[in-house]
Motif scaffolding. Structure first.
Motif, PDB file in Angstrom:
ATOM      1  N   SER A  34       1.097  -1.026  -0.213  1.00 55.74           N
ATOM      2  CA  SER A  34      -0.031  -0.220   0.237  1.00 55.74           C
ATOM      3  C   SER A  34       1.058   1.445  -0.117  1.00 55.74           C
ATOM      4  O   SER A  34       0.362   2.494  -0.305  1.00 55.74           O
ATOM      5  N   GLN A  50      -3.639  12.744   3.769  1.00 51.70           N
ATOM      6  CA  GLN A  50      -3.853  12.066   4.135  1.00 51.70           C
ATOM      7  C   GLN A  50      -5.442  11.042   3.170  1.00 51.70           C
ATOM      8  O   GLN A  50      -5.747  10.299   3.091  1.00 51.70           O
ATOM      9  N   ARG A  51      -6.435  11.780   4.306  1.00 56.76           N
ATOM     10  CA  ARG A  51      -8.200  12.016   3.638  1.00 56.76           C
ATOM     11  C   ARG A  51      -8.300  11.962   2.262  1.00 56.76           C
ATOM     12  O   ARG A  51      -8.722  11.033   1.808  1.00 56.76           O
ATOM     13  N   CYS A  54      -6.617   8.373   0.680  1.00 58.14           N
ATOM     14  CA  CYS A  54      -8.325   7.559   1.065  1.00 58.14           C
ATOM     15  C   CYS A  54      -8.834   8.000   0.276  1.00 58.14           C
ATOM     16  O   CYS A  54      -9.344   6.875  -0.446  1.00 58.14           O
ATOM     17  N   ARG A  55      -9.530   8.662  -0.656  1.00 56.81           N
ATOM     18  CA  ARG A  55     -10.696   8.869  -1.684  1.00 56.81           C
ATOM     19  C   ARG A  55     -10.166   8.585  -2.660  1.00 56.81           C
ATOM     20  O   ARG A  55     -10.299   8.034  -3.755  1.00 56.81           O
ATOM     21  N   ASN A  58      -8.576   4.928  -3.209  1.00 50.87           N
ATOM     22  CA  ASN A  58      -9.926   3.720  -2.502  1.00 50.87           C
ATOM     23  C   ASN A  58      -9.287   2.795  -1.200  1.00 50.87           C
ATOM     24  O   ASN A  58      -9.321   2.618  -1.001  1.00 50.87           O
ATOM     25  N   MET A  59      -8.465   3.681   0.267  1.00 53.01           N
ATOM     26  CA  MET A  59      -8.289   2.994   1.009  1.00 53.01           C
ATOM     27  C   MET A  59      -8.619   3.028   2.380  1.00 53.01           C
ATOM     28  O   MET A  59      -8.763   4.171   2.179  1.00 53.01           O
ATOM     29  N   ASP A  60      -8.333   2.167   3.483  1.00 56.27           N
ATOM     30  CA  ASP A  60      -9.499   2.316   4.290  1.00 56.27           C
ATOM     31  C   ASP A  60      -8.674   3.396   5.848  1.00 56.27           C
ATOM     32  O   ASP A  60      -7.427   3.677   5.165  1.00 56.27           O
ATOM     33  N   GLU A  61      -9.250   4.268   6.353  1.00 53.29           N
ATOM     34  CA  GLU A  61      -8.433   5.485   6.364  1.00 53.29           C
ATOM     35  C   GLU A  61      -7.719   4.431   7.930  1.00 53.29           C
ATOM     36  O   GLU A  61      -6.181   5.267   8.199  1.00 53.29           O
ATOM     37  N   ALA A  64      -4.689   3.406   5.896  1.00 50.16           N
ATOM     38  CA  ALA A  64      -3.667   4.828   5.154  1.00 50.16           C
ATOM     39  C   ALA A  64      -3.150   4.733   6.902  1.00 50.16           C
ATOM     40  O   ALA A  64      -2.114   6.043   6.898  1.00 50.16           O
ATOM     41  N   THR A  65      -3.248   5.281   7.888  1.00 48.82           N
ATOM     42  CA  THR A  65      -2.682   5.816   9.485  1.00 48.82           C
ATOM     43  C   THR A  65      -1.331   4.321   9.342  1.00 48.82           C
ATOM     44  O   THR A  65      -0.085   5.148   9.639  1.00 48.82           O
ATOM     45  N   THR A  67       0.145   3.177   7.046  1.00 47.68           N
ATOM     46  CA  THR A  67       1.540   3.073   5.846  1.00 47.68           C
ATOM     47  C   THR A  67       1.714   4.777   6.109  1.00 47.68           C
ATOM     48  O   THR A  67       2.681   4.724   6.179  1.00 47.68           O
TER      49      THR A  67
END
Length: 92
Positions: A34, A50-51, A54-55, A58-61, A64-65, A67
């Motif tokens: 990721s 980061q938001r 994610c958008r 298409n990644m889960d928050e 992402a955190t 990563t």
């Protein structure tokens, strides 16, 4: 129709092989796959929240955190405070 099916299978095979290759390279560097998406996006765009990542990706928050934490620890990205919004940070 047979040509279209052959093309679809070829694209699918190519995608799987690319993902395996990227996975091996990232694993050798101690990173998750990721992280590759973040690094590529930020290298082209310069910075993003980061938001936003994610958008776009298409990644889960939560993923992402984790990563971002890993990429920051390894020196692949850094955080910069957003001067217009003290709660937000840019990743670059």
């Amino acid at each position: 129709m047979d040509d279209l099916l052959l093309l679809a299978r070829s694209v699918s095979t190519l995608h799987r092989n690319e993902q395996r290759y990227i996975g091996r390279i990232m694993h050798a560097k101690g990173l998750r796959t990721s992280g590759y998406l973040f690094v590529i996006y930020l290298s082209k765009q310069g910075k993003a929240t980061q938001r936003h990542l994610c958008r776009i990706l298409n990644m889960d928050e939560a993923l992402a955190t984790r990563t971002v934490r890993q990429l920051e620890k390894e020196g692949y990205l850094c955080k910069q405070k957003n001067p217009n919004d003290k709660r937000a940070v840019f990743l670059q």
